[in-house]
Design a protein around this motif. Sequence first.
Motif, mmCIF file in Angstrom:
data_model
loop_
_atom_site.group_PDB
_atom_site.id
_atom_site.type_symbol
_atom_site.label_atom_id
_atom_site.label_comp_id
_atom_site.label_asym_id
_atom_site.label_seq_id
_atom_site.Cartn_x
_atom_site.Cartn_y
_atom_site.Cartn_z
ATOM 1 N N LYS A 115 0.801 -1.229 0.000
ATOM 2 C CA LYS A 115 0.000 0.000 0.000
ATOM 3 C C LYS A 115 0.834 1.279 0.000
ATOM 4 N N ASN A 116 2.124 1.163 0.269
ATOM 5 C CA ASN A 116 2.932 2.373 0.424
ATOM 6 C C ASN A 116 3.840 2.646 -0.779
ATOM 7 N N ARG A 117 3.488 2.122 -1.928
ATOM 8 C CA ARG A 117 4.324 2.309 -3.108
ATOM 9 C C ARG A 117 4.230 3.747 -3.635
ATOM 10 N N ASN A 118 5.347 4.221 -4.159
ATOM 11 C CA ASN A 118 5.393 5.519 -4.826
ATOM 12 C C ASN A 118 5.419 5.260 -6.326
ATOM 13 N N ILE A 119 4.313 5.519 -7.006
ATOM 14 C CA ILE A 119 4.184 5.133 -8.407
ATOM 15 C C ILE A 119 5.161 5.893 -9.290
ATOM 16 N N ASP A 120 5.516 7.128 -8.926
ATOM 17 C CA ASP A 120 6.480 7.886 -9.723
ATOM 18 C C ASP A 120 7.864 7.264 -9.633
ATOM 19 N N ASN A 121 8.272 6.884 -8.435
ATOM 20 C CA ASN A 121 9.563 6.205 -8.276
ATOM 21 C C ASN A 121 9.574 4.847 -8.963
ATOM 22 N N MET A 122 8.443 4.145 -8.912
ATOM 23 C CA MET A 122 8.353 2.851 -9.594
ATOM 24 C C MET A 122 8.513 3.022 -11.102
ATOM 25 N N ASN A 123 7.846 4.020 -11.660
ATOM 26 C CA ASN A 123 7.955 4.262 -13.099
ATOM 27 C C ASN A 123 9.377 4.617 -13.492
ATOM 28 N N PHE A 124 10.014 5.451 -12.682
ATOM 29 C CA PHE A 124 11.397 5.809 -12.996
ATOM 30 C C PHE A 124 12.287 4.568 -12.984
ATOM 31 N N SER A 125 12.148 3.758 -11.965
ATOM 32 C CA SER A 125 13.012 2.587 -11.822
ATOM 33 C C SER A 125 12.771 1.564 -12.924
ATOM 34 N N MET A 126 11.503 1.352 -13.298
ATOM 35 C CA MET A 126 11.229 0.426 -14.388
ATOM 36 C C MET A 126 11.756 0.970 -15.719
ATOM 37 N N ALA A 127 11.729 2.292 -15.901
ATOM 38 C CA ALA A 127 12.300 2.879 -17.109
ATOM 39 C C ALA A 127 13.789 2.581 -17.199
ATOM 40 N N VAL A 128 14.495 2.717 -16.086
ATOM 41 C CA VAL A 128 15.929 2.409 -16.074
ATOM 42 C C VAL A 128 16.159 0.928 -16.340
ATOM 43 N N ASN A 129 15.307 0.085 -15.771
ATOM 44 C CA ASN A 129 15.381 -1.357 -16.033
ATOM 45 C C ASN A 129 15.230 -1.636 -17.526
ATOM 46 N N TYR A 130 14.275 -0.978 -18.178
ATOM 47 C CA TYR A 130 14.072 -1.159 -19.617
ATOM 48 C C TYR A 130 15.277 -0.650 -20.410
ATOM 49 N N LEU A 131 15.878 0.447 -19.956
ATOM 50 C CA LEU A 131 17.057 0.970 -20.646
ATOM 51 C C LEU A 131 18.198 -0.040 -20.632
ATOM 52 N N GLU A 132 18.348 -0.758 -19.522
ATOM 53 C CA GLU A 132 19.386 -1.793 -19.459
ATOM 54 C C GLU A 132 19.089 -2.918 -20.456
ATOM 55 N N ILE A 133 17.840 -3.296 -20.565
ATOM 56 C CA ILE A 133 17.470 -4.322 -21.555
ATOM 57 C C ILE A 133 17.729 -3.806 -22.962
ATOM 58 N N PHE A 134 17.336 -2.559 -23.212
ATOM 59 C CA PHE A 134 17.548 -1.951 -24.526
ATOM 60 C C PHE A 134 19.024 -1.977 -24.908
ATOM 61 N N ALA A 135 19.884 -1.585 -23.987
ATOM 62 C CA ALA A 135 21.318 -1.523 -24.282
ATOM 63 C C ALA A 135 21.884 -2.886 -24.635
ATOM 64 N N SER A 136 21.340 -3.945 -24.037
ATOM 65 C CA SER A 136 21.882 -5.284 -24.264
ATOM 66 C C SER A 136 21.278 -5.984 -25.471
ATOM 67 N N THR A 137 20.198 -5.427 -26.026
ATOM 68 C CA THR A 137 19.512 -6.115 -27.130
ATOM 69 C C THR A 137 19.503 -5.343 -28.441
ATOM 70 N N LYS A 138 19.831 -4.061 -28.430
ATOM 71 C CA LYS A 138 19.609 -3.225 -29.616
ATOM 72 C C LYS A 138 20.439 -3.661 -30.820
ATOM 73 N N LEU A 139 21.566 -4.310 -30.582
ATOM 74 C CA LEU A 139 22.423 -4.689 -31.701
ATOM 75 C C LEU A 139 21.978 -5.964 -32.393
ATOM 76 N N HIS A 140 21.244 -6.810 -31.710
ATOM 77 C CA HIS A 140 20.864 -8.093 -32.314
ATOM 78 C C HIS A 140 19.363 -8.325 -32.395
ATOM 79 N N ASN A 141 18.547 -7.378 -31.908
ATOM 80 C CA ASN A 141 17.096 -7.537 -32.025
ATOM 81 C C ASN A 141 16.460 -6.147 -32.106
ATOM 82 N N GLU A 142 16.490 -5.573 -33.292
ATOM 83 C CA GLU A 142 16.076 -4.182 -33.462
ATOM 84 C C GLU A 142 14.614 -3.955 -33.102
ATOM 85 N N ASN A 143 13.732 -4.857 -33.515
ATOM 86 C CA ASN A 143 12.303 -4.676 -33.242
ATOM 87 C C ASN A 143 12.019 -4.721 -31.742
ATOM 88 N N PHE A 144 12.646 -5.663 -31.048
ATOM 89 C CA PHE A 144 12.459 -5.746 -29.602
ATOM 90 C C PHE A 144 13.025 -4.513 -28.920
#
Length: 420
Positions: free
Chosen positions: A287-316
Motif C-alpha cells: 500500500k505504500n508504493r510511490n508510483i512515480d519512483n516505480m515508473n522511474f526505476s522500471m524505465a531504467v530497467n528497460y534501458l538496461e534491456i535496450f542496451a543489451s539487445t539493440k544490436l541483435h534484435n532491433e524490433n524488440f
Amino acid sequence: MKILIFNQNWFCNAFRECGDEVIHVSMRDDGDYKLSYFMDIADIIKSLPNNFKPDRILFLDNSAPLYMKGLENIDIPMLFYSVDIYQHYTLHKLLNNVFDGMFVAMKDYIPRLNNEGYTNVKWLPLFATKVCPLELEKKYNAVFVGTLNEKLNPDRVKFFRELEKITDIYCTTGKWWEIFPKSHIVMNQTVKGDLNFRVFEAMGSGSLLLTEKSSNGLFDLFKDNVHMITYNKGDIYDAKEKIDYYLSHLKEANEIARAGREEILKNHMPQNRVEVIRKELINLDSKNRNIDNMNFSMAVNYLEIFASTKLHNENFAKYIITLAMQCFNNINYQHLSIGREDIPFILSCAINYDNIFRTNICPNFIRKVKDDIDFEGFKLYDFWNLKNNHDMDIINSIYPDFNNENIYNLVNNYITSFLL
C-alpha cells in the motif's frame, strides 16, 4: 502462502516443506513455468498452471534486468533478493523502489543504500546451494573452481597464475561439487570483496576453506582459524604459506574443515534463509508504493534491456525503448524522489528514442521535465537539438553563449555520449 518465485530455484523445496504452495518461473528449463519471451506480469499470472493466484511474489537475482513489464500495475506484495549488487549497484538500488521489500546479500552495501535514502533493505547472506557427501579419500591438495576469464577477472587470473608457480594448487572451472569434497583445501577469491557462494559451498563440502580477508559480513558469520582460514587479498605468498602449512598439518586442517561444515549445516542452508524470507513475505505491504519512483526505476530497467539487445534484435529494442519512454512520461516530476545522479537516465532515454525512431518528439519531453528538475544536461540537449535543426534565431535569443562552433563540438560530444 501461495508464492510465485522468479528466476532461481534455490528455495522452492524449503518453502514447500513449510507448507507453502510455490510456482517457480524461469527462462531456463528448471521451473514449473518457462518464461520464453518478454511478457506482462499480469499475463504471466493468468497463464500459470492450475489457475494459481499468488499471495506474494519473490524475485531472486539472476544478475540481469527484470525481463517483464507491468510490475507497477499489480497490487500483490513483492520481495527482491539482490545477490550481485556489487556488480549492478545502480539498477538494484533503483529496484528498491519497485519492490515492497528487499534483501541484500552483501552487508557492506546496506549503509550505502541507507545513506542514499533507500531504507527498506535488510541483510540476508548467501548459503550453501547444496551440500556434498564427505569424501575421505582426497584427490587434490588445494583447488580453486570458478570463472577464470582474463577479460572478466584479470586480477584473479593473474593471482592464480602466479600462485600455481609456487605451490600445489589446481585451478579450473566446472562442477565444483565434484571437486571440492575431494580436496584438502578449497581456495576462494572474490570479485569485489563479496561474500560469495563459494565460501558456503567450500565449507559445506567438508574441505578446509582458505578465503581472502574481506568484509560484507564474513567475520559476522564465521571465525577465522575456527571455521576457515584467511589470507590477505592479492598476496600470493601469504596464500602459499597457508596452503603449505595446512597440507603439512592435515589433522589441524581437518578439524577446522569439520567445524566449518557443521556451521554450514546448522545455520547456512536454504531452509535457514527461507525462515527469514517467509517472515518478511508475511509482513509485506503493497500500500505504500510511490508510483512515480516505480515508473522511474522500471524505465531504467528497460534501458538496461535496450542496451543489451539493440544490436541483435532491433524490433524488440524499439519496443523496450518505447516502454521506457512511457514510464518516464507517466511520472509527475514534482513528486520524484530519486538521486540527482540518476537524472541522466531521462536524457539517455530521450536521445536514444529519437535516434532509433528518427523522430523529434523528445525536445518537448525534455522541456516538460526540466521545468521541474534543474539539470544542466537538459539545457545542453535543447541547444544541441536546436543547432541540428538550424534554429539559429532561437539559439541566439535563448542561448547566446552557445553560438560558436567550438562550444557546439563540446556539446555534441557530451550528448552523443548518452547513446547506448
